[in-house]
Enzyme design. Structure first.
Site, PDB file in Angstrom:
ATOM      1  N   HIS A 159       4.708  -1.290  -8.798  1.00 31.34           N
ATOM      2  CA  HIS A 159       4.713  -0.656  -7.459  1.00 31.34           C
ATOM      3  C   HIS A 159       3.284  -0.213  -7.162  1.00 31.34           C
ATOM      4  O   HIS A 159       2.809   0.772  -7.724  1.00 31.34           O
ATOM      5  CB  HIS A 159       5.659   0.539  -7.440  1.00 31.34           C
ATOM      6  CG  HIS A 159       5.771   1.193  -6.092  1.00 31.34           C
ATOM      7  ND1 HIS A 159       6.981   1.528  -5.529  1.00 31.34           N
ATOM      8  CD2 HIS A 159       4.845   1.595  -5.196  1.00 31.34           C
ATOM      9  CE1 HIS A 159       6.784   2.088  -4.350  1.00 31.34           C
ATOM     10  NE2 HIS A 159       5.483   2.146  -4.120  1.00 31.34           N
ATOM     11  N   LYS A 189      11.219  -4.909   0.245  1.00 32.75           N
ATOM     12  CA  LYS A 189      11.100  -3.456   0.188  1.00 32.75           C
ATOM     13  C   LYS A 189      11.877  -2.813   1.324  1.00 32.75           C
ATOM     14  O   LYS A 189      11.674  -3.157   2.499  1.00 32.75           O
ATOM     15  CB  LYS A 189       9.620  -3.068   0.282  1.00 32.75           C
ATOM     16  CG  LYS A 189       9.358  -1.568   0.294  1.00 32.75           C
ATOM     17  CD  LYS A 189       9.664  -0.920  -1.051  1.00 32.75           C
ATOM     18  CE  LYS A 189       9.617   0.603  -0.963  1.00 32.75           C
ATOM     19  NZ  LYS A 189       8.453   1.185  -1.585  1.00 32.75           N
ATOM     20  N   ASP A 208       2.783   3.488  -7.945  1.00 32.99           N
ATOM     21  CA  ASP A 208       2.720   3.952  -6.554  1.00 32.99           C
ATOM     22  C   ASP A 208       1.326   4.481  -6.239  1.00 32.99           C
ATOM     23  O   ASP A 208       1.172   5.372  -5.394  1.00 32.99           O
ATOM     24  CB  ASP A 208       3.790   5.005  -6.263  1.00 32.99           C
ATOM     25  CG  ASP A 208       4.044   5.185  -4.771  1.00 32.99           C
ATOM     26  OD1 ASP A 208       3.608   4.332  -3.983  1.00 32.99           O
ATOM     27  OD2 ASP A 208       4.671   6.187  -4.396  1.00 32.99           O
TER      28      ASP A 208
HETATM   29  O1  DOR Z   1       3.103   9.036  -1.503  1.00 30.26           O
HETATM   30  C1  DOR Z   1       3.347   7.942  -1.006  1.00 30.26           C
HETATM   31  N1  DOR Z   1       2.374   7.166  -0.481  1.00 30.26           N
HETATM   32  N2  DOR Z   1       4.611   7.525  -0.964  1.00 30.26           N
HETATM   33  C2  DOR Z   1       4.959   6.417  -0.315  1.00 30.26           C
HETATM   34  O2  DOR Z   1       6.107   6.090  -0.323  1.00 30.26           O
HETATM   35  C3  DOR Z   1       3.972   5.625   0.436  1.00 30.26           C
HETATM   36  C4  DOR Z   1       2.631   5.820  -0.101  1.00 30.26           C
HETATM   37  C5  DOR Z   1       1.553   5.305   0.829  1.00 30.26           C
HETATM   38  O3  DOR Z   1       1.670   4.171   1.308  1.00 30.26           O
HETATM   39  O4  DOR Z   1       0.574   6.006   1.048  1.00 30.26           O
HETATM   40 ZN    ZN Z   2       4.807   3.376  -2.610  1.00 28.33          ZN
END
Ligand code: DOR
Ligand code: ZN
Length: 346
Positions: A14, A100, A248
């Site tokens: 991710h 997604k 992430d």
């Molecule tokens: O903290 C986050 N940033 N959570 C997400 O789901 C998206 C991501 C982003 O794209 O900045």
């Molecule tokens: Zn994310």
């Protein structure tokens, strides 16, 4: 005395790479250590069709510095207008490895996400037929639901009904943040997996709010109480192959983070492996790090493990840069708040 740990080269299941100048700056931070990553499609505009995913993959590969190897695993952003046949064709060609699901309005650039889940039923059924995983941002967006409850309410109101209505649908619950999500994933069958981020293994909600607001610890789903962090650490270090790393890592410029309406996201690509080694070592689970970062993800995604290895070495604390420069402005690297003794050998 130095200790070393050699593991199969990891993947990130991710990752946000963005586009343009930001892409060029953050891509090497991941490609330095990781062989592959599932690339999030929440660009502006989002990556919705197979053709857009192919073009985005080409831009990523064009931004890769000479001499670095990296394979972007592309995803499509599910909308209420997504064409099941376009998804199936993009999956059959090997271009796209997942779709997604963002509930509309849940997070950064999610305005085109799904509001009416009945309208994506056809796509989900086609995905179940062909075994293409659905990566889920598991938070409801209803204004009356407290932000700290949005993951658990999502499981009850959205995720569980979708899974019951679509037998065989393979689901990755992304960036889980609660003990309830850990339990839910454990109770699921082989069709259900979960990614856990580096930062959610390190911070709880106090890190964001105690002693002033700390915008670089703000992300979505927002970090919860310490009991939940401990449940995530237990899951990640358990050796269970339903849990795997999805950082992430989500770069935003400092100007957009340190703002009256700061963006959500922690940028962890640079120091993720050193942080994870420290977390696993503290749990006496260094022997399980390889499963979490290199083996469980490929097993879920039905891809081969990487053929090469990386070596981590323990020694004096590693100094990572506190931030990186990008053409859009500086981006702060996630600060775990403790020394990092494990470095990735060049
Ligand atoms: O903290 C986050 N940033 N959570 C997400 O789901 C998206 C991501 C982003 O794209 O900045
Ligand atoms: Zn994310």
């Amino acid at each position: 005395m130095s200790e070393t740990l050699t593991i199969t080269r990891p993947d990130d299941w991710h990752l946000h790479l963005r586009d343009g100048a930001m892409l060029a700056a953050v891509l090497p931070e991941t490609a330095r250590h990781f062989a592959r990553a599932i690339i999030m499609p929440n660009l502006v505009p989002p990556v919705v069709t197979g053709a857009q995913a192919a073009a985005y993959r080409d831009r990523i590969l064009a931004a890769l510095p000479e001499g670095m190897a990296f394979q972007p695993l592309m995803t499509l952003y599910l909308t209420e207008d997504t064409d099941p046949e376009d998804v199936a064709a993009a999956a059959a060609s090997g271009l796209v490895r997942a779709v997604k699901l963002y509930p509309a309005g849940a997070t950064t650039n999610s305005a085109s996400g799904v509001s009416d889940f009945d309208r994506v039923r056809g796509v989900l059924e086609r995905m179940a037929e062909i075994g293409l995983p659905l990566c889920v941002h598991g938070e409801v967006t209803a204004a009356d639901i407290d932000i700290f409850d949005r993951e658990s309410v999502f499981i009850d109101r959205v995720l569980d009904p979708i899974r019951r209505a679509t037998p065989g649908l393979r689901v990755v619950m992304e960036h889980i943040t609660t003990a309830g999500a850990v339990d839910y994933v454990r109770a699921g069958g082989a069709d259900l997996g979960a990614t856990i981020t580096t930062h959610h293994l390190v911070i709880n909600r106090n890190h964001i709010l105690v002693g002033g607001i700390h915008p670089h610890y703000y992300c979505l789903p927002v970090a919860k109480r310490e009991t939940h962090r401990l449940a995530l650490v237990a899951a990640a270090t358990s050796g269970e192959n339903r849990f795997f790393l999805g950082t992430d890592s989500a770069p935003h410029t400092d100007a957009l983070k340190e703002n009256a309406c700061g963006c959500a996201g922690c940028f962890t690509a640079t120091n993720t492996l050193s942080i994870l080694a420290e977390v696993f070592e503290r749990e006496g689970a260094l022997d399980r790090l390889e499963g979490f970062v290199s083996r469980h993800g490929p097993a879920f995604y039905r891809l081969p493990e990487n053929p090469d290895t990386i070596t981590l070495t323990r020694g004096a604390p590693v100094q990572y840069p506190t931030g990186i420069e990008t053409g859009d402005g500086p981006v702060t690297v996630f600060d775990p708040g403790f020394d990092l003794h494990w470095r990735v050998a060049p």
